[in-house]
Design an enzyme around this catalytic site. Sequence first.
Site, PDB file in Angstrom:
ATOM      1  N   THR A  51       0.843  -1.208   0.000  1.00  0.00           N
ATOM      2  CA  THR A  51       0.000   0.000   0.000  1.00  0.00           C
ATOM      3  C   THR A  51       0.874   1.253   0.000  1.00  0.00           C
ATOM      4  OG1 THR A  51      -1.739  -1.165   1.192  1.00  0.00           O
ATOM      5  CG2 THR A  51      -1.760   1.249   1.330  1.00  0.00           C
ATOM      6  N   GLN A 160       0.308  -9.030  -6.684  1.00  0.00           N
ATOM      7  CA  GLN A 160      -0.242 -10.380  -6.843  1.00  0.00           C
ATOM      8  C   GLN A 160       0.566 -11.248  -7.796  1.00  0.00           C
ATOM      9  OE1 GLN A 160      -2.713 -12.025  -5.390  1.00  0.00           O
ATOM     10  NE2 GLN A 160      -3.281 -10.337  -4.027  1.00  0.00           N
ATOM     11  N   CYS A 310     -16.164  -5.380   4.459  1.00  0.00           N
ATOM     12  CA  CYS A 310     -17.276  -5.612   5.368  1.00  0.00           C
ATOM     13  C   CYS A 310     -17.092  -4.702   6.567  1.00  0.00           C
ATOM     14  CB  CYS A 310     -17.282  -7.073   5.803  1.00  0.00           C
ATOM     15  SG  CYS A 310     -18.646  -7.467   6.871  1.00  0.00           S
TER      16      CYS A 310
HETATM   17  N1  PLP Z   1      -2.111  -4.237  -4.274  1.00  0.00           N
HETATM   18  C1  PLP Z   1      -2.673  -5.443  -4.450  1.00  0.00           C
HETATM   19  C2  PLP Z   1      -3.029  -5.882  -5.847  1.00  0.00           C
HETATM   20  C3  PLP Z   1      -2.931  -6.267  -3.359  1.00  0.00           C
HETATM   21  O1  PLP Z   1      -3.505  -7.462  -3.536  1.00  0.00           O
HETATM   22  C4  PLP Z   1      -2.582  -5.812  -2.067  1.00  0.00           C
HETATM   23  C5  PLP Z   1      -2.868  -6.619  -0.870  1.00  0.00           C
HETATM   24  O2  PLP Z   1      -3.845  -7.304  -0.779  1.00  0.00           O
HETATM   25  C6  PLP Z   1      -1.971  -4.552  -1.939  1.00  0.00           C
HETATM   26  C7  PLP Z   1      -1.752  -3.789  -3.069  1.00  0.00           C
HETATM   27  C8  PLP Z   1      -1.570  -4.000  -0.627  1.00  0.00           C
HETATM   28  O3  PLP Z   1      -0.397  -4.603  -0.138  1.00  0.00           O
HETATM   29  P1  PLP Z   1      -0.084  -4.560   1.435  1.00  0.00           P
HETATM   30  O4  PLP Z   1      -1.051  -5.519   2.071  1.00  0.00           O
HETATM   31  O5  PLP Z   1       1.346  -4.980   1.558  1.00  0.00           O
HETATM   32  O6  PLP Z   1      -0.321  -3.174   1.895  1.00  0.00           O
END
Ligand code: PLP
Length: 367
Positions: A51, A160, A310
Site C-alpha cells: 500500500t 499479486q 465488510c
Molecule cells: N495491491 C494489491 C493488488 C494487493 O492485492 C494488495 C494486498 O492485498 C496490496 C496492493 C496492498 O499490499 P499490502 O497488504 O502490503 O499493503
Amino acid sequence: MAPYFTAKFGNASSIHSYGQEARAALDGSRDRIAGFLGAASAEIIFTGSGTEADNFALKGAARARRRLAGKDHILTDAVEHHAVLETCRSLEGEGFSVTYLPVDQSGKITAKAVQGGIRPTTALVSIMHANNEIGTINPIGEISRITRAEGVPLHSDAVQTFGKIPVNVEELGVDLLTISAHKIYGPKGIGALYIRRGMEIESFIHGGAQERGRRAGTENVPLAVGFSKAASIVMEEREAESDRLTSLREEFRKILSQRLPGILINGAAQPSLPHILNISFDSTKIGIDGESLLFNMDLSGLAVTSGSACTSGNMEPSHVLLAIGRDAATAKASIRFSMGRSTTIEDLQTTATSLEAIVGRIGTRLQ
Ligand code: PLP
C-alpha cells in the site's frame, strides 16, 4: 530473520561494525530482490507495505510531473486495489484529474484503451499487473509500448504477480512497480517500490538519508531479510508451483461447476493467476445472502473472502465485480478462493462438499 531481531541488532545507518553487519544484510536483501525483478539494487526502495509503495509511486510521480512539466492528469482503471484507487482520490483532492478506465467482462485493460485515455496533460499511468480479486492478468508489456511512445511514465502494482508469474521490469517496460512480502509468505509490514533510474519522483518520507533520501527512517533490517529469503524460496519453486496450482484450480473449477450448476466464474480463463478462483451465484437464479455464505464457510473452517469490504455488518459489493458487469446482489454472493503452497486436491474436494451443503441450506432457488 531471528538473528536480526536480537544478536545482529545494529542500525544499518551506523558506521560501527554492528551497524555495518546490519547494512550488509540489508544490501544483500536489496540485491536479491532487485535481481529477481531484473532491476539494479539502487532502483529498489523498501517500504512499509505494498500500500505504501502504491502511495509513493502515485503521489511521488504525479507531484513531480506536475511541478516539472505542469501535467496534472492520472490514468488508471476501475478495478485497481484500494491502495491505488484511494490514492487517486486523494490526488483528486490536490487538484489532479483522474480517469478510471472501464474494463471488459474479464476485468482486463487493453493497450488500446490506455492509448485512448492518454491526454497531453497525463502525468502518470497506473495499471495493475494482475487483479487480486479475479486473477486477470493485464498486457503490461503492450501497455508500456504505448506509454513509452507517449512519453508518460507507467506504474504497475505487481503485488499479486511477484513470485507467481515472471515479473521482469525490462520485459514489462515499467517505470515504477510495487511488490509486497506477505503475498509470498514473507513478513507482513514490508513492501518495495522499483523506481527506474532517472525517473523523476518526489521523496515520500522526509528525514534522514535512508533509502537514498526517498523514504527516510531507520531501515527494517529483519523484515528486509525475511522478504528476500521468502523471495528466494518462491523463485526457486515458482514454475513447478505455478503448474501445480493451475491444475488444481482447473480441477476445482470443474468440481464446483458439476456440484453447483449455474455458478458464474469471474475473470479471464487465460491469462490469469494460477492461485485464484472467483465465483458468483447468479442473483436471478438463486437467492443467497453473501454475508451468511462467508459466515457459514468460516464455521466450516474455510478461510475465503468475497473481495468486498465488510464494515459494521454492512457488506459492500466488490468494486471489481461491479466493474465486470455483475449486479450488486450477484457481486455480494461471490467467493474468492485463493490457494497456496499447502493446498491439496483433498482440501478442494472437502471445500466443494461444504459449499454444496451450505448453499443447499441457505440458498433459495428462484428458477
Ligand atoms: N495491491 C494489491 C493488488 C494487493 O492485492 C494488495 C494486498 O492485498 C496490496 C496492493 C496492498 O499490499 P499490502 O497488504 O502490503 O499493503
